[in-house]
Write a protein that holds these residues in place. Structure first.
Motif, PDB file in Angstrom:
ATOM      1  N   ASP A   1     -45.895 -16.598  28.122  1.00 58.87           N
ATOM      2  CA  ASP A   1     -45.932 -15.157  27.862  1.00 58.87           C
ATOM      3  C   ASP A   1     -44.700 -14.491  28.436  1.00 58.87           C
ATOM      4  O   ASP A   1     -44.175 -13.541  27.874  1.00 58.87           O
ATOM      5  CB  ASP A   1     -47.163 -14.536  28.533  1.00 58.87           C
ATOM      6  CG  ASP A   1     -48.437 -15.161  28.021  1.00 58.87           C
ATOM      7  OD1 ASP A   1     -48.726 -14.975  26.828  1.00 58.87           O
ATOM      8  OD2 ASP A   1     -49.127 -15.850  28.787  1.00 58.87           O
ATOM      9  N   LEU A   2     -44.280 -14.967  29.606  1.00 56.24           N
ATOM     10  CA  LEU A   2     -43.091 -14.388  30.211  1.00 56.24           C
ATOM     11  C   LEU A   2     -42.119 -15.494  30.589  1.00 56.24           C
ATOM     12  O   LEU A   2     -42.531 -16.620  30.865  1.00 56.24           O
ATOM     13  CB  LEU A   2     -43.406 -13.503  31.418  1.00 56.24           C
ATOM     14  CG  LEU A   2     -44.674 -13.671  32.216  1.00 56.24           C
ATOM     15  CD1 LEU A   2     -44.424 -13.227  33.625  1.00 56.24           C
ATOM     16  CD2 LEU A   2     -45.756 -12.850  31.592  1.00 56.24           C
ATOM     17  N   ILE A   3     -40.856 -15.138  30.595  1.00 59.34           N
ATOM     18  CA  ILE A   3     -39.824 -16.125  30.892  1.00 59.34           C
ATOM     19  C   ILE A   3     -38.871 -15.570  31.939  1.00 59.34           C
ATOM     20  O   ILE A   3     -38.314 -14.481  31.759  1.00 59.34           O
ATOM     21  CB  ILE A   3     -39.004 -16.487  29.627  1.00 59.34           C
ATOM     22  CG1 ILE A   3     -39.915 -16.897  28.469  1.00 59.34           C
ATOM     23  CG2 ILE A   3     -38.004 -17.598  29.945  1.00 59.34           C
ATOM     24  CD1 ILE A   3     -39.168 -17.122  27.145  1.00 59.34           C
ATOM     25  N   VAL A   4     -38.716 -16.320  33.005  1.00 58.68           N
ATOM     26  CA  VAL A   4     -37.674 -15.986  33.974  1.00 58.68           C
ATOM     27  C   VAL A   4     -36.422 -16.689  33.475  1.00 58.68           C
ATOM     28  O   VAL A   4     -36.439 -17.917  33.287  1.00 58.68           O
ATOM     29  CB  VAL A   4     -38.019 -16.504  35.384  1.00 58.68           C
ATOM     30  CG1 VAL A   4     -36.933 -16.083  36.370  1.00 58.68           C
ATOM     31  CG2 VAL A   4     -39.388 -16.014  35.835  1.00 58.68           C
ATOM     32  N   THR A   5     -35.357 -15.934  33.233  1.00 58.77           N
ATOM     33  CA  THR A   5     -34.172 -16.567  32.671  1.00 58.77           C
ATOM     34  C   THR A   5     -32.886 -15.834  33.027  1.00 58.77           C
ATOM     35  O   THR A   5     -32.851 -14.606  33.079  1.00 58.77           O
ATOM     36  CB  THR A   5     -34.284 -16.683  31.132  1.00 58.77           C
ATOM     37  OG1 THR A   5     -33.058 -17.248  30.619  1.00 58.77           O
ATOM     38  CG2 THR A   5     -34.531 -15.343  30.457  1.00 58.77           C
ATOM     39  N   TYR A   6     -31.844 -16.634  33.261  1.00 62.33           N
ATOM     40  CA  TYR A   6     -30.512 -16.083  33.540  1.00 62.33           C
ATOM     41  C   TYR A   6     -29.883 -15.519  32.269  1.00 62.33           C
ATOM     42  O   TYR A   6     -28.833 -14.881  32.333  1.00 62.33           O
ATOM     43  CB  TYR A   6     -29.624 -17.154  34.188  1.00 62.33           C
ATOM     44  CG  TYR A   6     -30.275 -17.685  35.452  1.00 62.33           C
ATOM     45  CD1 TYR A   6     -30.223 -16.953  36.634  1.00 62.33           C
ATOM     46  CD2 TYR A   6     -31.013 -18.868  35.442  1.00 62.33           C
ATOM     47  CE1 TYR A   6     -30.871 -17.392  37.782  1.00 62.33           C
ATOM     48  CE2 TYR A   6     -31.662 -19.326  36.578  1.00 62.33           C
ATOM     49  CZ  TYR A   6     -31.590 -18.572  37.745  1.00 62.33           C
ATOM     50  OH  TYR A   6     -32.249 -19.011  38.869  1.00 62.33           O
ATOM     51  N   PHE A   7     -30.496 -15.778  31.122  1.00 58.53           N
ATOM     52  CA  PHE A   7     -30.020 -15.209  29.854  1.00 58.53           C
ATOM     53  C   PHE A   7     -30.659 -13.847  29.568  1.00 58.53           C
ATOM     54  O   PHE A   7     -30.412 -13.272  28.510  1.00 58.53           O
ATOM     55  CB  PHE A   7     -30.370 -16.135  28.681  1.00 58.53           C
ATOM     56  CG  PHE A   7     -29.579 -17.411  28.629  1.00 58.53           C
ATOM     57  CD1 PHE A   7     -28.204 -17.390  28.416  1.00 58.53           C
ATOM     58  CD2 PHE A   7     -30.211 -18.641  28.758  1.00 58.53           C
ATOM     59  CE1 PHE A   7     -27.471 -18.567  28.341  1.00 58.53           C
ATOM     60  CE2 PHE A   7     -29.487 -19.829  28.689  1.00 58.53           C
ATOM     61  CZ  PHE A   7     -28.112 -19.791  28.483  1.00 58.53           C
TER      62      PHE A   7
END
Ligand code: PBG
Length: 326
Positions: free
Chosen positions: A312-318
């Motif tokens: 559902d959620l994404i931790v991302t450097y993008f």
């Protein structure tokens, strides 16, 4: 030949958006932010192009940059001014994360999540206090139960500073219960816990360890983080965190572990988060730098795949790049 079933009918430009199953939304993304108490100016993180460690007094500016792209949530990591055996700067009222969070909450409308771990704060770089003899014995590392109290204290100090959510990443058994109890006792019963519930002992964290200065000084983390070979064990780990009151369940890393993301999605009804880690980011950046991959396209496809797997959620450097593109 009787070709009545033609999936291609639904691939025209007009209809394909109507039948698209998965979409990226800036609101599903969480942007990591690195705040460095030893820095007096922004320092680029070499292995993570586009990311910087910022001094505490630039944390607000850094979070504003994230907010301007449409990303609502940040995950704050701190590099402390000093380290010791117990990681005591992790729960200091004037610690790096605590100061940054107070400023960011006062000056922006960002949703602030904090990484709760001791590895950036201990002189030995492990995620808790060491067992006696750990340096000489490769079978011993972090004393689980002695570490719980320190993690709980850290989480509470983050909440006291105004953190909206805390995210324990140390893989100590019982960490969610310890944090929940401490938060509730301090009047923070509405602060959710996003647990790094299934966190693997992964070589994909390499670039992050430059970014946050949290590499172990000896040994590795295989006595507390999960064996990459195991998927069933992930269900057990995640179930324990869910029982202890975790509000959001995270799988980390993301792309090499999409089977685990899917499994957690299917077995639990909690929101599922996936952490698209530093190595996943660095690989694409490096290949794009060589002209071998189209960065925006592969970043988009990666995040879409993580959602398709069930996150559902994404931790991302993008996060910022993708939100800008959307
Ligand atoms: C531990 C922590 C790590 C990451 C997030 N929290 C490093 C580790 O466990 O060694 C890795 C994130 C990444 O690689 O992007 N505080």
């Amino acid at each position: 030949m009787n070709l009545t079933d033609r999936p291609r009918r639904l691939r025209s430009d007009g209809v394909s958006p109507l039948v698209r199953e998965t979409r990226l939304d800036p609101q599903d993304l969480i942007a990591p932010v690195f705040v460095d108490a030893t820095a007096d100016q922004r320092r680029p993180i070499e292995s993570m192009p586009g990311h910087e460690r910022v001094p505490v007094d630039e944390a607000v500016e850094r979070v504003r940059e994230v907010r301007e792209t449409g990303v609502g949530a940040v995950l704050v990591f701190g590099v402390p001014d000093s380290k010791d055996g117990r990681g005591s700067r992790a729960w200091a009222e004037d610690g790096v994360v605590q100061r940054a969070v107070r400023a960011v909450k006062a000056e922006t409308d960002a949703y602030v999540i904090t990484d709760v771990c001791l590895c950036e704060y201990t002189s030995h770089g492990h995620c808790g206090v060491l067992e006696e003899g750990a340096r000489d014995d490769p079978h011993m590392t972090v004393a689980n139960d002695d570490t719980l109290e320190l993690i709980a204290r850290t989480a509470r100090s983050h909440a006291d500073a105004g953190a909206d959510m805390v995210a324990p990443s140390g893989m100590m058994d019982g960490m969610v219960a310890a944090i929940r109890e401490e938060l509730d006792g301090a009047g923070h019963e509405s602060v959710p816990v996003m647990s790094y519930a299934a966190k693997y002992e992964s070589a994909f964290y390499g670039p992050f360890r430059d970014a946050a200065d949290g590499a172990p000084a000896f040994g590795d983390r295989r006595h507390y983080q999960m064996d990459p070979a195991n998927a069933r064990e992930a269900s057990r780990e995640v179930a324990l965190d869910a029982e202890q009151g975790a509000d959001v369940l995270m799988v980390k890393p993301a792309l090499p572990y999409l089977d685990v993301v899917r499994q957690v999605r299917e077995k639990f009804d909690h929101p599922v988060a996936a952490y698209n880690v530093s190595g996943e980011y660095a690989m694409l950046q490096a290949a794009a730098e060589k002209g071998w991959l189209d960065l925006e396209a592969v970043a988009h496809e990666s995040l879409l795949s993580i959602k398709r797997a069930g996150a559902d959620l994404i931790v991302t450097y993008f996060a910022e790049e993708i939100a800008r593109e959307l």
